[in-house]
Design an enzyme around this catalytic site. Structure first.
Site, short mmCIF file in Angstrom:
data_model
loop_
_atom_site.label_atom_id
_atom_site.label_comp_id
_atom_site.label_asym_id
_atom_site.label_seq_id
_atom_site.Cartn_x
_atom_site.Cartn_y
_atom_site.Cartn_z
N HIS A 173 -124.63 -2.28 75.70
CA HIS A 173 -125.42 -2.97 76.72
C HIS A 173 -124.91 -2.48 78.07
O HIS A 173 -123.88 -2.94 78.55
CB HIS A 173 -125.22 -4.48 76.65
CG HIS A 173 -125.74 -5.10 75.39
ND1 HIS A 173 -127.00 -5.66 75.30
CD2 HIS A 173 -125.18 -5.24 74.19
CE1 HIS A 173 -127.18 -6.12 74.08
NE2 HIS A 173 -126.10 -5.88 73.38
N TYR A 225 -121.86 -15.72 73.53
CA TYR A 225 -120.55 -15.38 72.93
C TYR A 225 -119.63 -14.66 73.91
O TYR A 225 -118.44 -14.56 73.69
CB TYR A 225 -120.70 -14.57 71.63
CG TYR A 225 -121.33 -13.21 71.73
CD1 TYR A 225 -120.64 -12.12 72.29
CD2 TYR A 225 -122.61 -12.99 71.26
CE1 TYR A 225 -121.24 -10.87 72.38
CE2 TYR A 225 -123.20 -11.73 71.34
CZ TYR A 225 -122.51 -10.68 71.91
OH TYR A 225 -123.09 -9.46 72.00
N GLU A 226 -120.21 -14.17 75.01
CA GLU A 226 -119.36 -13.54 76.03
C GLU A 226 -118.77 -14.60 76.96
O GLU A 226 -117.97 -14.27 77.83
CB GLU A 226 -120.20 -12.56 76.87
CG GLU A 226 -120.71 -11.38 76.08
CD GLU A 226 -121.67 -10.53 76.90
OE1 GLU A 226 -121.22 -9.58 77.55
OE2 GLU A 226 -122.88 -10.84 76.90
#
Ligand code: HPA
Length: 287
Positions: free
Chosen positions: A66, A90-91
């Site tokens: 990404h 989740y980041e």
């Protein structure tokens, strides 16, 4: 950078103004490119490229595959805005951050949004490299991106989610797939937070609940887009069979590789859908 719900309107305008000043035409179609699918953005010509790091209020995207860029380019008689890189729960990003790119697209003028992702296949008969048209979703993320003060300038407090994925866009995608000889499966996408992949028991549960594929994105973006009145098309690239349905262990590299191999087919499909839904734009002046 901090996003402030009370100031989001102004913050979105801050981000959009310099972008629009560099573009000849406002984009009407947005595309979010999922893991391994960023090649589509790179193939565009005459593009204006805006790295996320140069956009005010924008978080950096941290995941391999990404790259974190907004690309605006003429395409098939219209102007499209491609987001290479998205923000995932989740980041550690919050609701405002995860939905920021979609809300920016709205601010830029986007009316139709194509969400792509890599997903694990659950439906019987699925295999890696399949493409799946998302007909509906299950929000298994334990949160809703619209939680908190409603942003009235974007949409209502309690938006309807009966047709998150536009029937018209689904029909367009199916007929393009048929014309082009592309096999397009259809099914329900279950959005989970990750970052761990699922256990085989969780996949059995998701299957029982009606999921055909599982992934860690798309659902919050689709909800935010519908809230803002954007029509959504969702396409999953099945990068692997979900846990317990295959003998191998799951890796992010496998997901990226599979993305590359179906990227070309996805490009054909997206190109055909754009042909089907767009009418060439007249040169535009900004109000
Ligand atoms: N599970 C969750 N997310 C995914 C998968 C998966 O198997 N494959 C690609 N994204």
């Amino acid at each position: 950078m901090t996003l402030l719900p009370n100031h989001l309107h102004e913050q979105l305008a801050d981000i959009a103004a310099p972008i629009l000043s560099k573009c000849n035409q406002k984009p009407t179609v947005g595309i979010v490119l999922g893991s391994g699918l960023s090649g589509f953005g790179d193939s565009l010509t005459d593009a204006q490229v805006f790295p996320y790091s140069e956009l005010p209020h924008f978080p950096d995207s941290t995941v391999a595959g990404h790259s974190g860029k907004l690309i605006i380019a003429p395409y098939k008689g219209t102007t499209i805005a491609c987001l290479q890189g998205r923000f995932h729960y989740y980041e550690g990003y919050d609701n405002a951050q995860v939905t920021l790119p979609v809300r920016l697209l709205k601010q830029l003028g986007v009316e139709t949004l194509i969400l792509t992702n890599a997903a694990g296949g659950i439906q019987d008969g699925m295999s890696a490299d399949d493409l799946m048209l998302i007909t509906d979703h299950l929000n298994m993320m334990g949160r809703n991106p619209l939680t908190g003060k409603n942003l009235d300038f974007l949409g209502p407090r309690f938006p309807d989610m009966t047709n998150v994925y536009s029937q018209k866009l689904q029909q367009a995608a199916l007929s393009v797939a048929k014309q082009q000889g592309i096999t397009l499966k259809q099914g329900v996408y279950a959005g989970v937070t990750g970052p761990s992949y699922e256990t085989p028991a969780e996949i059995r549960m998701l299957k029982t609940l009606g999921a055909d594929a599982v992934g860690m994105s798309t659902v919050p973006e689709a909800i935010a887009a519908r809230h803002a009145g954007i029509d959504v098309l969702g396409l999953s690239c099945i990068s692997n069979l979900a846990a317990g349905l295959h003998h191998t262990t799951l890796t992010h590299e496998e997901v990226l590789e599979a993305g590359k191999s179906v990227a070309k087919t996805l490009q054909t499909l997206v190109g055909g859908v754009l042909d089907a839904i767009t009418t060439p734009q007249q040169p535009k002046t900004f109000a």
